[in-house]
Design a protein around this motif. Structure first.
Motif, PDB file in Angstrom:
ATOM      1  N   LYS A 198       0.855  -1.184   0.000  1.00 26.11           N
ATOM      2  CA  LYS A 198       0.000   0.000   0.000  1.00 26.11           C
ATOM      3  C   LYS A 198       0.891   1.234   0.000  1.00 26.11           C
ATOM      4  CE  LYS A 198      -3.993  -2.059   2.340  1.00 26.11           C
ATOM      5  NZ  LYS A 198      -4.913  -1.968   3.508  1.00 26.11           N
ATOM      6  N   TYR A 199       0.405   2.273  -0.684  1.00 26.56           N
ATOM      7  CA  TYR A 199       1.205   3.490  -0.833  1.00 26.56           C
ATOM      8  C   TYR A 199       0.503   4.675  -0.180  1.00 26.56           C
ATOM      9  CZ  TYR A 199       3.877   7.249  -3.019  1.00 26.56           C
ATOM     10  OH  TYR A 199       4.661   8.359  -3.235  1.00 26.56           O
ATOM     11  N   THR A 271       4.988   6.262  -8.789  1.00 22.37           N
ATOM     12  CA  THR A 271       5.140   5.836 -10.183  1.00 22.37           C
ATOM     13  C   THR A 271       3.872   5.192 -10.748  1.00 22.37           C
ATOM     14  OG1 THR A 271       6.106   3.774  -9.348  1.00 22.37           O
ATOM     15  CG2 THR A 271       7.625   5.519  -9.971  1.00 22.37           C
ATOM     16  N   ILE A 272       2.735   5.484 -10.159  1.00 15.39           N
ATOM     17  CA  ILE A 272       1.437   4.945 -10.575  1.00 15.39           C
ATOM     18  C   ILE A 272       1.319   3.468 -10.222  1.00 15.39           C
ATOM     19  CG2 ILE A 272      -0.269   4.742 -12.398  1.00 15.39           C
ATOM     20  CD1 ILE A 272       0.593   7.600 -11.718  1.00 15.39           C
ATOM     21  N   SER A 273       2.248   2.655 -10.740  1.00 22.71           N
ATOM     22  CA  SER A 273       2.237   1.210 -10.454  1.00 22.71           C
ATOM     23  C   SER A 273       3.494   0.841  -9.681  1.00 22.71           C
ATOM     24  CB  SER A 273       2.171   0.402 -11.752  1.00 22.71           C
ATOM     25  OG  SER A 273       2.250  -0.994 -11.480  1.00 22.71           O
ATOM     26  N   HIS A 302       2.025  -6.597  -6.796  1.00 21.20           N
ATOM     27  CA  HIS A 302       1.900  -5.263  -7.379  1.00 21.20           C
ATOM     28  C   HIS A 302       0.823  -4.455  -6.665  1.00 21.20           C
ATOM     29  CE1 HIS A 302       3.830  -7.643 -10.564  1.00 21.20           C
ATOM     30  NE2 HIS A 302       4.390  -6.507 -10.947  1.00 21.20           N
ATOM     31  N   GLY A 303       0.983  -3.143  -6.714  1.00 22.16           N
ATOM     32  CA  GLY A 303       0.007  -2.234  -6.120  1.00 22.16           C
ATOM     33  C   GLY A 303       0.061  -0.901  -6.822  1.00 22.16           C
ATOM     34  N   TRP A 304      -0.779   0.035  -6.361  1.00 23.55           N
ATOM     35  CA  TRP A 304      -0.861   1.350  -6.982  1.00 23.55           C
ATOM     36  C   TRP A 304      -0.125   2.381  -6.138  1.00 23.55           C
ATOM     37  CZ3 TRP A 304      -2.439   1.232 -11.793  1.00 23.55           C
ATOM     38  CH2 TRP A 304      -3.345   0.252 -12.196  1.00 23.55           C
ATOM     39  N   ALA A 305       0.486   3.359  -6.835  1.00 22.92           N
ATOM     40  CA  ALA A 305       1.169   4.466  -6.150  1.00 22.92           C
ATOM     41  C   ALA A 305       0.736   5.764  -6.818  1.00 22.92           C
ATOM     42  CB  ALA A 305       2.677   4.294  -6.220  1.00 22.92           C
ATOM     43  N   LEU A 306      -0.527   6.119  -6.616  1.00 22.46           N
ATOM     44  CA  LEU A 306      -1.096   7.307  -7.235  1.00 22.46           C
ATOM     45  C   LEU A 306      -1.260   8.390  -6.177  1.00 22.46           C
ATOM     46  CD1 LEU A 306      -2.187   8.107 -10.043  1.00 22.46           C
ATOM     47  CD2 LEU A 306      -4.467   7.489  -9.221  1.00 22.46           C
ATOM     48  N   ALA A 311      -4.683  12.002  -8.179  1.00 19.10           N
ATOM     49  CA  ALA A 311      -5.888  11.188  -8.335  1.00 19.10           C
ATOM     50  C   ALA A 311      -7.133  12.067  -8.344  1.00 19.10           C
ATOM     51  CB  ALA A 311      -5.973  10.156  -7.208  1.00 19.10           C
TER      52      ALA A 311
END
Length: 359
Positions: A198-199, A271-273, A302-306, A311
């Motif tokens: 998680k980001y 980096t979004i992903s 994998h996860g999201w880094a938005l 966002a």
């Protein structure tokens, strides 16, 4: 070996006898050094240590390699350091890893299926005079159908005393660890399960944030194992990779046990992903204390880094685009309806023909 600890738990039977809580104080001592194990509680007036015999002298704990159907005999030495005679109960119990990563032993009211069932003292209690010692022999008998692998437990001495001031019964335990390896094929294996990342970004969409990686280490083999861990988090194609620092140590896990891990990773770019890779090297310790690293286990998730500001901007942009599209569609529909009405009126006028002229 593990330091002495004191644990307390409510005993329901005492609740029936008195309105005060009845507590079970457990001093599960498996001392650090090779000398006698001493309880942290000053009220405990006895010590325990391993006997000196063909298995060794001044041992810190018991360690055996026995094939299914085999047996070994050993002894524990108990010393009364107090001014009064002591009558101690003697029994064995299975071990387990606590939430603090320490070895503990099941209480007497819990059912043991391995060490606690296979180890039998020659007597269920021992009486020791002040300033004297007593040797307590015991036998470890391995069933013919015992599964090969590692087992950990302990042999314990216990004393139950009433505490009149507190209105409770106090049961103090003092014991020594037993590590047993049952002969047969050894299959040491650790697995990484439920890996997630998680980001958490900042208000600045271009500033670095923090990632939190969670996973479970599961001992799916038949040997007691600890491990060394590394953790990396990166963007697409392995770009902007960051390595986690100060990962908490993994305790030695008995076969079948699992351990939840939470690893913070700082300085992660949005980096979004994201791709997080956990690498675990199992460590197998033999009877001599020598540690051997095994083949590493590696898992990627994998996860999201938005960033939340980006966002939010994307949500607003998408909403605006959708609104513009719907508005355009509405205008087109209205123009088409007006055109259809004009054509319909013209057709009706043509069908009626020209109006007659007045004479």
């Amino acid at each position: 070996m593990y330091p002495s600890v004191t644990r307390w738990k409510t005993t329901p039977a005492a609740l029936l006898r008195t309105t005060a809580l009845s507590l079970l104080a457990v001093v599960a001592a498996v001392g650090v050094g090779a000398g006698p194990a001493r309880a942290a509680d000053g009220n405990v007036a006895w010590t325990v240590r391993t006997a000196s015999n063909s298995y060794g002298e001044a041992r810190s704990s018991y360690s055996y390699n026995v094939n299914p159907g085999g047996a070994v005999e050993d002894a524990m030495v108990v010393a009364n350091r107090g001014p009064a005679p002591l009558t101690l109960s003697v029994y064995a119990a299975d071990g387990f890893t606590t939430d603090a990563g320490q070895l503990d032993l099941l209480t007497k009211d819990k059912k043991s299926v391995a060490i606690g069932a296979w180890v039998k003292a020659n007597a269920s209690s021992v009486v020791i005079q002040p300033g004297k010692t007593a040797q307590v022999p015991f036998k470890v008998s391995i069933p013919d159908n015992a599964t090969p692998g590692d087992y950990v437990g302990g042999i314990l001495t216990a004393l139950t005393q009433p505490d009149q001031a507190e209105g409770i019964n106090v049961d103090r335990r003092l014991g020594i660890r037993i590590k047993l390896r049952v002969g047969g094929e050894l299959k040491p294996n650790l697995a990484i399960e439920d890996l997630h990342v998680k980001y958490a970004g900042t208000a600045n969409p271009f500033s670095k944030g923090d990632a939190t990686v969670t996973f479970k280490v599961h001992n799916v083999g038949n040997a007691a194992l600890s491990g060394q861990q590394t953790m990396t988090v990166s963007g697409p194609f392995g770009l902007l990779k960051v390595r986690a620092e100060d990962i908490a140590a993994l305790p030695e896990l008995l076969p079948g046990e699992s351990w939840d891990m939470t690893v913070p990773v700082h300085g992660v770019a949005p980096t979004i992903s994201l791709a997080t890779t956990a690498t675990l090297t199992p460590l197998l310790t033999d009877a001599s204390g020598s540690t051997t690293p095994l083949k590493p286990v590696e898992v990627t998730a994998h996860g999201w880094a938005l960033p939340w500001t980006l966002a939010l901007a994307l949500v607003v942009l998408i909403a605006a685009l959708v609104g513009a599209y719907l508005y355009r569609r509405r205008n087109q529909a209205q123009r088409k309806a007006r055109e259809d009405a004009r054509v319909r009126d013209a057709v009706e006028q043509a069908l009626r023909g020209p109006e007659p002229q007045a004479s």
